[in-house]
Design a protein around this motif. Structure first.
Motif, mmCIF file in Angstrom:
data_model
loop_
_atom_site.group_PDB
_atom_site.id
_atom_site.type_symbol
_atom_site.label_atom_id
_atom_site.label_comp_id
_atom_site.label_asym_id
_atom_site.label_seq_id
_atom_site.Cartn_x
_atom_site.Cartn_y
_atom_site.Cartn_z
ATOM 1 N N GLU A 462 1.069 -1.198 -0.020
ATOM 2 C CA GLU A 462 -0.035 0.066 0.166
ATOM 3 C C GLU A 462 0.811 1.236 -0.181
ATOM 4 O OE1 GLU A 462 -3.726 2.118 -0.185
ATOM 5 O OE2 GLU A 462 -3.189 -0.287 -0.326
ATOM 6 N N ALA A 463 1.688 1.504 0.735
ATOM 7 C CA ALA A 463 3.027 2.624 1.243
ATOM 8 C C ALA A 463 3.637 3.086 -0.670
ATOM 9 C CB ALA A 463 3.828 2.216 1.807
ATOM 10 N N ILE A 464 4.158 1.590 -1.255
ATOM 11 C CA ILE A 464 4.291 1.508 -2.396
ATOM 12 C C ILE A 464 3.493 2.342 -3.025
ATOM 13 C CG2 ILE A 464 5.647 0.651 -4.221
ATOM 14 C CD1 ILE A 464 6.803 -1.617 -2.276
ATOM 15 N N LYS A 465 2.273 1.508 -3.224
ATOM 16 C CA LYS A 465 1.044 2.089 -4.217
ATOM 17 C C LYS A 465 0.850 3.941 -4.383
ATOM 18 C CE LYS A 465 -3.324 1.560 -3.503
ATOM 19 N NZ LYS A 465 -4.750 1.151 -3.104
ATOM 20 N N ASN A 466 0.800 4.469 -3.035
ATOM 21 C CA ASN A 466 0.900 5.300 -3.175
ATOM 22 C C ASN A 466 2.168 6.586 -2.852
ATOM 23 O OD1 ASN A 466 -1.752 6.616 -1.974
ATOM 24 N ND2 ASN A 466 -1.609 3.981 -1.558
ATOM 25 N N GLY A 467 3.268 5.992 -3.731
ATOM 26 C CA GLY A 467 4.489 6.475 -3.076
ATOM 27 C C GLY A 467 5.683 7.069 -1.912
ATOM 28 N N VAL A 468 5.138 6.375 -1.177
ATOM 29 C CA VAL A 468 5.652 6.420 -0.378
ATOM 30 C C VAL A 468 7.177 5.452 -0.290
ATOM 31 C CG1 VAL A 468 6.031 6.034 2.817
ATOM 32 C CG2 VAL A 468 3.620 6.816 1.750
ATOM 33 N N LYS A 469 8.130 6.786 0.236
ATOM 34 C CA LYS A 469 9.370 5.278 0.480
ATOM 35 C C LYS A 469 9.523 4.266 1.052
ATOM 36 C CE LYS A 469 12.153 8.754 -2.273
ATOM 37 N NZ LYS A 469 12.918 9.477 -2.486
ATOM 38 N N PHE A 470 10.445 3.039 1.506
ATOM 39 C CA PHE A 470 10.189 2.687 2.787
ATOM 40 C C PHE A 470 11.934 2.199 2.738
ATOM 41 C CE2 PHE A 470 10.783 -0.674 -1.102
ATOM 42 C CZ PHE A 470 11.385 -1.808 -0.693
ATOM 43 N N GLU A 471 12.250 1.275 4.157
ATOM 44 C CA GLU A 471 13.635 0.930 4.049
ATOM 45 C C GLU A 471 13.142 -0.527 5.193
ATOM 46 O OE1 GLU A 471 18.006 1.936 5.529
ATOM 47 O OE2 GLU A 471 16.832 3.129 5.115
ATOM 48 N N LEU A 472 13.573 -1.548 5.379
ATOM 49 C CA LEU A 472 13.888 -2.382 5.859
ATOM 50 C C LEU A 472 14.644 -2.068 6.967
ATOM 51 C CD1 LEU A 472 12.812 -5.375 3.185
ATOM 52 C CD2 LEU A 472 11.953 -4.578 4.712
ATOM 53 N N LEU A 473 14.545 -2.137 7.934
ATOM 54 C CA LEU A 473 15.671 -2.134 8.912
ATOM 55 C C LEU A 473 16.023 -3.481 9.419
ATOM 56 C CD1 LEU A 473 14.079 1.470 10.873
ATOM 57 C CD2 LEU A 473 15.559 1.580 8.764
ATOM 58 N N ASP A 474 14.997 -3.788 9.437
ATOM 59 C CA ASP A 474 15.591 -5.133 10.283
ATOM 60 C C ASP A 474 14.845 -6.172 9.880
ATOM 61 O OD1 ASP A 474 15.462 -7.466 11.647
ATOM 62 O OD2 ASP A 474 16.041 -6.789 13.283
ATOM 63 N N ARG A 475 14.364 -6.842 8.731
ATOM 64 C CA ARG A 475 13.697 -8.068 7.488
ATOM 65 C C ARG A 475 13.152 -9.194 8.804
ATOM 66 N NH1 ARG A 475 14.376 -8.478 2.018
ATOM 67 N NH2 ARG A 475 12.952 -10.309 1.148
ATOM 68 N N HIS A 476 14.361 -9.273 9.345
ATOM 69 C CA HIS A 476 13.871 -10.927 10.360
ATOM 70 C C HIS A 476 12.997 -9.740 11.119
ATOM 71 C CE1 HIS A 476 14.204 -14.168 12.256
ATOM 72 N NE2 HIS A 476 14.423 -13.893 13.692
ATOM 73 N N ASP A 477 12.570 -8.368 12.102
ATOM 74 C CA ASP A 477 11.993 -8.214 12.295
ATOM 75 C C ASP A 477 10.195 -7.771 12.310
ATOM 76 O OD1 ASP A 477 10.677 -8.755 15.709
ATOM 77 O OD2 ASP A 477 12.158 -6.749 16.179
ATOM 78 N N ASN A 478 10.379 -7.862 10.450
ATOM 79 C CA ASN A 478 9.235 -6.616 10.220
ATOM 80 C C ASN A 478 9.239 -5.355 10.798
ATOM 81 O OD1 ASN A 478 7.636 -8.804 8.837
ATOM 82 N ND2 ASN A 478 8.757 -10.318 10.249
#
Length: 774
Positions: A462-478
Motif C-alpha cells: 500500500e505504501a509503494i502504491k501511494n508513492g511512500v518510500k520504504f526501508e527495511l531496517l530489520d527484515r527478520h523483525d519486520n
C-alpha cells in the motif's frame, strides 16, 4: 599488479561479485481488446512526477516502473515483479502489453497522448521528442539496468591502485573502463537477449528496413534479433562521437552535440550505456561536480515470454560482463572503435541471423559474430572462473553459448513463430492475460518479500502504491521505515507504531491488567482468577468443576497456550490445560467461558474500520472422505499457508484437534456426512486454522462503540478488540457481550483477505493516520 591478481590474492571475489542493482521498465497499457489505451495515467498511483516507483515515460499510456537499489539481480527482479503485480492489479479494464513494440495504434497520431506533467518543461520535452522522432517510435518500450560496484570493494581497490587519482577520479576511471568494454561488445548482449522481431501493421510506417508480411496484422524483420536496438529503433537520428576515455571529454562531447543541435539535452543521448551521477537534474553538471555514481545499461528489450518482461539470466549475463570488464586489460576507445561499435549494434540487431553476420573490427577487417561471440564468452568464463566465481553463477555463459550457435532458440525467433501461429494481437494478449491471471492468483503476495509477515507485506504494498518510500531496517523483525514529504515513521509488524506508547502496549499484553482497566470503565469481561503457582491452580479444580472455563497464559497471542473446557472435563483435562498455560507464561488466568461467537474489532483512532467473525478450524463433510482427507482438501486452498505468510493458516491435526474430536465421539478416520460441518478446535484464532468472515457492515453500531471505548480505556490508538457476542442481531449489548482481550498488534491481513467478505483497506487508513498520505 593487475586488478584481477589483486582480487585473487586477497580473495575479494565475493566483494567483486557484490553490487548495487536497479531496474527501470516501461510497459504500454492497452484496452482489454489489445488496442493502445487512450486513458490518462491511473489516478490510483497519484502524482507521476513525484512517485518514486510508478510513473510514465513518453506517453500517458506508457507506465514506467522503477525499483530501489538491491544487492543482487535476483532481489531486484523480484521487486520488479512486485511492482508489475501491483500495477496489473490496480488497472481498470486495462492490461500491461508485454512487448517492446507497441500494440495496435490509432490511425490518428493526435490520439497518442504525450505524458502530461505539472512542470511544463517536462511536458515540452516529450512534445519535442514526438515532433523529432514521431509518437509511434516513442512508444518503443524496454528495460534499463542500473549497476554499480559495492563501496566496500571499491574502497579496497582504491587503497591498492590510488597513487594517481583522488577517490572520486578513481571511481570515474572504474566506470569509464567498464563503459568502454560494454560499448565495444554491446552487440553481443543485443544479439543474445534481443526479443523484438515483429511489428503490428499499424506501426510499420516507422520502419525503413526490409520486412515481410507475417500474419494479417503483422510484419516480421526476417532473422533480426532486436528491432528496438536496430537502425529503426530507439537511436539518435545521426551519429556523433562521445568519448568514454575521460569523464570531462564525455561531458564536453555531449555538450557539443547539444550546441550543434543534434540533441536538445544530455538525456537525449541514446547510447547503449550512459554514465550517471547522483541526481536526475542537471545531469552533466552533476557528473562534473560529483563524478560517476553508476552506469545505466539500455539494451534489454521487454521479453514477452516471461511475466515481468525480464529474465534473471539476461541480468546475470550483463552483470558478469561488467565484472569481467573491470578486471580485463584496459584500453582507450578510438573514434573508429566507437563508430564500429554503433555499426555492430545495428548489425547484431537487424541482420538476418540465419546467415553469417560479419561485424566490423579494426580497419577494414571483419569478424563473424558467432565466432567472435564464442571467443568473448569463453574469455569471460575463463577470467571469472580463474577468480573462483561460482560455477553455477557462470553457467549462464554456457547457456548463452548454445543460443549463440542456434539462432532458432533465440527469443526473437520463438516470438516470431508464435505470432505466425496465433496472430500479433492474439499472441501478446494471450500472454498478457496469462500473466495477469498469475498476478491475480497470487494477489496476496509481495514478490521478493514473502518471508515477511503478511500484514507487513500488505502495508509495504500500500505504501509503494501511494508513492511512500520504504526501508527495511530489520527484515527478520519486520521493522520498517516509511517516509514521504518530510514525514518519517518507524513501524514494526505493520501496526506497532509511535501512536501507541510503551505502557499502553504492555497493558494490553498483560491480560490481567487489561481486565482490570476494562472493568473500571464499565466494560464487561469474563469473571475469573489469576494464578502464579501450578499447585495453587490445580487445588482450585473443585471450585471450577462442572463450569465451562477458559485457561490461558497472561501474556501470549495467537491462541498459544489457551484451552477451552466447554464440556464435561476431568481433572486430568484440567491439569493438562494448566500445564499448557504455565508452559507459556509464569502467570495464568482461569475465566468463565463466555457464550457466543467471537468477533475481532479493528479499532483505529476513534473508529472501528473492520469487524470479523472468527470461526474455529472446521471441515464440511462430503459423505465419502474422512476428516484427514477433508483437512487435506481444505488446506489445498492457495490462500492457506504457514507462519502467517498467507491470508489463512493451514489446519493441523495435532494432539489438540484430535482430543477435541474425541470429545465429539469422532476420530480423524471418521467419514463425515455430506454438508455437515465439524469443528476441530474450540478456540477461533485464524492462527490455528480458523476462517475469517467479514461482519463490518452488519455489526450494530452499539458494539462498535463499545470496542472503541475498550481501546480508549487503555489509551490505545491501534487495537484489536476481541469480543464475544451471543447474538449480533440484538442491538442492545447489555448481557449480550463480553470483551475477552485487547491486542496491541492486530493483524491487517485477516481484514484485507477475509475468508468471506471484502477488503477493508486497513493499510491505506493506517498510512493516513500516520500522516504519510492524504
Amino acid at each position: 599488479m593487475k586488478i584481477r591478481d589483486f582480487v585473487k590474492e586477497l580473495k575479494l571475489t565475493h566483494l567483486l561479485m557484490n553490487g548495487n542493482f536497479g531496474l527501470e521498465k516501461e510497459n504500454i497499457r492497452t484496452s482489454l481488446d489489445g488496442e493502445l489505451s487512450l486513458k490518462l495515467h491511473p489516478q490510483v498511483f497519484g502524482d507521476k512526477a513525484t512517485h518514486p516507483y510508478i510513473t510514465t515515460d513518453f506517453a500517458e499510456s506508457q507506465v514506467e516502473m522503477v525499483t530501489p537499489i538491491f544487492s543482487s539481480t535476483h532481489d531486484v527482479l523480484k521487486f520488479m515483479e512486485a511492482l508489475h503485480d501491483l500495477v496489473s492489479l490496480e488497472l481498470d479494464n486495462e492490461i500491461l502489453w508485454p512487448y517492446s513494440l507497441p500494440p495496435k495504434l490509432p490511425e490518428d497520431d493526435s490520439l497518442i497522448k504525450a505524458a502530461q506533467f505539472t512542470n511544463p518543461e517536462i511536458t515540452e520535452y516529450r512534445e519535442y521528442l514526438a515532433s523529432k522522432y514521431g509518437k509511434r517510435k516513442q512508444l518503443l518500450s524496454g528495460v534499463h539496468f542500473n549497476f554499480s560496484f559495492c563501496d566496500k570493494f571499491l574502497d579496497r581497490l582504491y587503497t591498492k591502485f590510488s597513487r594517481k587519482y583522488s577517490y572520486r577520479e578513481f571511481k570515474d576511471q572504474v566506470y569509464l573502463k567498464v563503459a568502454r568494454y560494454y560499448l565495444k561488445y554491446s552487440w553481443l548482449i543485443i544479439y543474445l537477449t534481443g526479443a523484438s522481431s515483429v511489428a503490428h501493421e499499424s506501426y510499420v510506417g516507422c520502419c525503413k528496413c526490409p520486412m515481410d508480411k507475417l500474419t494479417e496484422d503483422s510484419f516480421v524483420f526476417s532473422g533480426s534479433s532486436s528491432f528496438r536496438n536496430g537502425v529503426n529503433g530507439y537511436r539518435n537520428l545521426e551519429e556523433f562521437y562521445v568519448s568514454y576515455n575521460s569523464l570531462y571529454d564525455y561531458i564536453n562531447d555531449i555538450k557539443l552535440a547539444i550546441d550543434n543541435e543534434q540533441i536538445i539535452a544530455a538525456k537525449e543521448y541514446y547510447s547503449q550505456i550512459r554514465l550517471k551521477g547522483s541526481s536526475k537534474q542537471g545531469i552533466l553538471d552533476d557528473l562534473y561536480d560529483h563524478g560517476i555514481n553508476y552506469v545505466e545499461i539500455r539494451t534489454l528489450d521487454l521479453n514477452p515470454l516471461t511475466k515481468v518482461g525480464i529474465t534473471e539470466e539476461s541480468l546475470d549475463l550483463i552483470h558478469l560482463f561488467l565484472v569481467y570488464s573491470l578486471v580485463a586489460e584496459d584500453f582507450e576507445m578510438s573514434h573508429e572503435e566507437y563508430h564500429n561499435s554503433n555499426l555492430n549494434q545495428i548489425l547484431a540487431a537487424d541482420a538476418d541471423n540465419s546467415k553469417e553476420i560479419m561485424l566490423h573490427d579494426k580497419g577494414t577487417h571483419t569478424r563473424s559474430l558467432q565466432e567472435w561471440g564464442l571467443e568473448v564468452l569463453d574469455e569471460v568464463y575463463s577470467v571469472l572462473s580463474g577468480l573462483d566465481v561460482a560455477k553455477d553463477k557462470l553457467q549462464v555463459l554456457q547457456d548463452y553459448k548454445v543460443k549463440l550457435t542456434n539462432p532458432e532458440t533465440h527469443d526473437s525467433a520463438i516470438i516470431a513463430n508464435k505470432v505466425s501461429e496465433h496472430g500479433y494481437t492474439q499472441f501478446f494478449m494471450d500472454n498478457s492475460e496469462n500473466y495477469l491471471k498469475h498476478s491475480q492468483d497470487t494477489y496476496y503476495k509481495f514478490a521478493g518479500f514473502e518471508d515477511l509477515e503478511l500484514s507487513t507485506q500488505i502495508l509495504l504494498k500500500e505504501a509503494i502504491k501511494n508513492g511512500v518510500k520504504f526501508e527495511l531496517l530489520d527484515r527478520h523483525d519486520n521493522f520498517i521505515e516509511l517516509s514521504k514529504n518530510g514525514v518519517s515513521q518507524l513501524i514494526k509488524q505493520a501496526t506497532k507504531t509511535k501512536l501507541d506508547n510503551y505502557v499502553t502496549v504492555m497493558g494490553m499484553e498483560n491480560k490481567l491488567v487489561t481486565k482490570e482497566i476494562l472493568r473500571r470503565n464499565s466494560i464487561r469481561t469474563p469473571d475469573g482468577d489469576s494464578f502464579t503457582s501450578y499447585q495453587e491452580a490445580l487445588a482450585n479444580y473443585e471450585f471450577y468443576q462442572g463450569q465451562p472455563i477458559v485457561i490461558k497464559p497472561n501474556s501470549t497471542n495467537f491462541g498459544i497456550g489457551v484451552s477451552i473446557l466447554n464440556y464435561e472435563y476431568t481433572k486430568h483435562d484440567y491439569e493438562n490445560a494448566i500445564r499448557l498455560a504455565f508452559a507459556n507464561d509464569s502467570e495464568i488466568l482461569i475465566e468463565d467461558y463466555a457464550q457466543g461467537f467471537e468477533y475481532r474489532f479493528f479499532v483505529l483512532g476513534d473508529d472501528v474500520i473492520g469487524v470479523l467473525m472468527r470461526e474455529p478450524a472446521n471441515v464440511v463433510g462430503n459423505g465419502k472422505d474422512n476428516i484427514v482427507k477433508l483437512v487435506e482438501i481444505k488446506n489445498q486452498n492457495h490462500l492457506r499457508g504457514e507462519n502467517y505468510i498467507k491470508p489463512l493458516e493451514k489446519i493441523k491435526l495435532s494432539e489438540i484437534e484430535i482430543e477435541f474430536l474425541a470429545k465429539q465421539s469422532l476420530t480423524p478416520d471418521t467419514v463425515i456426512a455430506d454438508g455437515k460441518k465439524i469443528y476441530l478446535r474450540e478456540n477461533s484464532n485464524i492462527s490455528t486454522g480458523g476462517d475469517s468472515i467479514d461482519y463490518t457492515d452488519i455489526m450494530p453500531a452499539s458494539y462498535k462503540r463499545l470496542a472503541v471505548k475498550a481501546a480508549k480505556s487503555i489509551g490505545a490508538v491501534i487495537c484489536g478488540v476481541d469480543m464475544i457476542v451471543k447474538d449480533y442481531r440484538n442491538p442492545y449489548p447489555e448481557n449480550n457481550y463480553s470483551v475477552i482481550e485487547l491486542n496491541f498488534n492486530p493483524a491487517i491481513h485477516i481484514h484485507t483477505y477475509p475468508h468471506q467478505g471484502e477488503d477493508r483497506k486497513i493499510a491505506n487508513k493506517l498510512l493516513k493516520l500516520l500522516e504519510l498520505i492524504d
